[in-house]
Scaffold this active site. Structure first.
Site, short mmCIF file in Angstrom:
data_model
loop_
_atom_site.label_atom_id
_atom_site.label_comp_id
_atom_site.label_asym_id
_atom_site.label_seq_id
_atom_site.Cartn_x
_atom_site.Cartn_y
_atom_site.Cartn_z
N HIS A 129 -4.09 -94.25 67.40
CA HIS A 129 -3.17 -93.14 67.19
C HIS A 129 -3.96 -91.97 66.62
O HIS A 129 -4.97 -92.15 65.96
CB HIS A 129 -2.07 -93.58 66.22
CG HIS A 129 -0.93 -92.63 66.06
ND1 HIS A 129 -1.02 -91.49 65.30
CD2 HIS A 129 0.34 -92.66 66.55
CE1 HIS A 129 0.14 -90.86 65.32
NE2 HIS A 129 0.98 -91.54 66.07
N ASP A 206 -4.16 -99.94 60.80
CA ASP A 206 -2.96 -99.12 60.98
C ASP A 206 -1.83 -100.05 61.41
O ASP A 206 -1.77 -100.49 62.55
CB ASP A 206 -3.23 -98.04 62.03
CG ASP A 206 -1.99 -97.25 62.44
OD1 ASP A 206 -0.87 -97.61 62.01
OD2 ASP A 206 -2.14 -96.28 63.20
N GLN A 209 3.07 -100.02 63.66
CA GLN A 209 3.86 -100.70 64.67
C GLN A 209 3.89 -102.22 64.46
O GLN A 209 4.36 -102.94 65.33
CB GLN A 209 3.30 -100.39 66.07
CG GLN A 209 3.28 -98.93 66.44
CD GLN A 209 4.67 -98.33 66.53
OE1 GLN A 209 5.66 -99.02 66.76
NE2 GLN A 209 4.75 -97.02 66.36
N LYS A 232 9.80 -96.30 60.34
CA LYS A 232 9.71 -97.17 61.51
C LYS A 232 10.24 -98.58 61.21
O LYS A 232 10.19 -99.45 62.06
CB LYS A 232 8.27 -97.26 62.00
CG LYS A 232 7.68 -95.92 62.46
CD LYS A 232 6.24 -96.08 62.92
CE LYS A 232 5.58 -94.74 63.19
NZ LYS A 232 6.14 -94.02 64.34
N CYS A 371 0.83 -89.45 70.88
CA CYS A 371 -0.28 -89.26 69.92
C CYS A 371 -1.47 -90.16 70.26
O CYS A 371 -2.17 -90.66 69.37
CB CYS A 371 0.19 -89.53 68.49
SG CYS A 371 1.29 -88.24 67.85
#
Length: 414
Positions: A129, A206, A209, A232, A371
């Site tokens: 991302h 990261d 998600q 999220k 992104c």
């Protein structure tokens, strides 16, 4: 919300907690399939924000009065809740930030600006991302460190043989996405952590998600840093989390300076507060932090294993339904090996046009580069459409998505 007892989610019951799902556009009830960007917020989380402002709105760590004491306790306990949720040792390892992007920047500037220089290397993946890619790219320009990328295979996986060659004794940081927001790929972050540590490198994961839709244990992964965003995971906007190993955070200098992160200030120098407050300068997002803990309560009540199973089943169903269309290209791993999203293009229909037509059917998806512009360049496409799923989505909504895709195809065939 009452605890779910069966293995399958009681989706209709869950949907009752999300008032926005009752909205209608053009006479159609909204079908919200843009969850990888932002999930919707349930009543218990909304109520937690209202409760703070109605009953104990005060600044934290700065007052002896009752309201400040109540706010401080709730805010500190929110750190405890999030630390436990992802397997951290305690609140000392859980810094609240605005989002994953700010977490990336915090580590890049509080650690990287001091530790990186010419001859050093940062290794990313080609599916990063922009929050990761741009941050480390620009830090490389500031420090002289080289930035290298682990290739993505044609099947949408990381090339792990290449990773083992790219990560060397010159590597100081490996930053990799846990689950790709474009491909749906789940990366072997534990294996990457082992490779990084074999070369005395840190690893930043990261988890934007991943934390919302699966059990995450940062200690099992052996991540040095791990970041996620509240919006999220049925939480509010403006709040996220950065996990860092305590000894690493202790060695780092603050990223922001000001109130609340200091212990003693003179005209000549200052000393810093204990973790995690050392990295939380100024008045924090108090209500949002407390509401993020309420979001964790909501998800734990459902069960993260079942959240993951439900998402993956929906993604597999969407993959199969879209594949049946014949003129749809889907990006990333096969149906039975992906997270809860599907990025695709319909032959002859630009992703932005498709999204606009779907909007006429009250079907909300994402269209663009998500992104991940360099990844889209690698795929040879300018944009893609992305449908992403969560606890309140159903197979019937995916059927509506496919029906709307059919209408778009017919419109552009005229």
């Amino acid at each position: 919300m009452e605890s779910q007892q069966s293995d399958a989610l009681d989706v209709e019951r869950i949907r009752e907690d999300f008032p926005i799902l009752q909205r209608e556009f053009n006479g159609n009830q909204v079908v919200y399939l843009d969850n990888a960007a932002t999930t919707q917020t349930p009543e218990p989380v909304i109520e937690s924000i209202s409760d703070y402002y109605r009953n104990y709105n005060a600044n934290v760590h700065r007052g002896i009065h009752q309201l400040s004491q109540e706010a401080s306790i709730a805010y500190e306990e929110a750190h405890d809740k999030l630390a436990e949720f992802i397997g951290a040792n305690g609140r000392e390892e859980m810094v609240f930030t605005k989002n994953t992007t700010e977490s990336e920047n915090l580590v890049a500037y509080a650690w990287g600006l001091n530790e990186l220089g010419p001859g050093d290397e940062v290794v990313l993946s080609e599916m990063e991302h922009h929050a990761s890619l741009v941050t480390w790219q620009q830090l490389g320009k500031k420090t002289g460190a080289d930035v290298k990328y682990i290739p993505v295979t044609d099947e949408g996986y990381l090339d792990m043989e290449a990773a083992e060659k790219l990560i060397t004794d010159d590597t100081k940081m490996v930053s990799v996405v846990h689950v790709s927001n474009t491909l749906g790929t789940t990366n072997p972050v534990g294996e990457l952590a082992d490779i990084a540590h074999d070369h005395d490198s840190y690893i930043f994961v990261d988890g934007a998600q991943a934390v919302p839709n699966r059990p995450v244990d940062v200690q099992a992964i052996d991540a040095d840093f791990y970041a996620f965003s509240g919006h999220k995971m049925v939480g509010p906007t403006g709040i996220g989390g950065l996990y860092g190993k305590e000894h690493v955070l202790e060695e780092m200098e603050p990223y922001l300076y000001g109130g609340d992160m200091i212990r003693k200030v003179t005209y000549d120098d200052s000393t810093w507060e204990d973790l995690p407050w050392k990295f939380e300068a100024g008045t924090p997002n108090i209500a949002q932090g407390i509401a993020l803990a309420a979001a964790v309560d909501y998800l734990e009540d459902i069960g993260m294993e079942r959240v993951q199973r439900h998402e993956e089943q929906l993604a597999e169903y969407a993959y199969d339904r879209l594949t049946e269309e014949g003129d749809v290209e889907i990006y990333g791993p096969p149906a039975d090996d992906r997270g809860g999203l599907v990025s695709f293009n319909v032959d002859g229909v630009h992703a932005h046009d498709l999204s606009s037509i779907l909007n006429d059917h009250a079907v909300a998806i994402r269209a663009g580069d998500h992104c991940t512009q360099p990844l889209h360049d690698k795929l040879g496409i300018a944009a893609s459409a992305r449908a992403s799923f969560y606890i309140y989505n159903t197979r019937e909504e995916i059927d509506k998505l496919v029906d709307a895709v059919d209408d778009a195809r017919q419109l552009f065939a005229q």
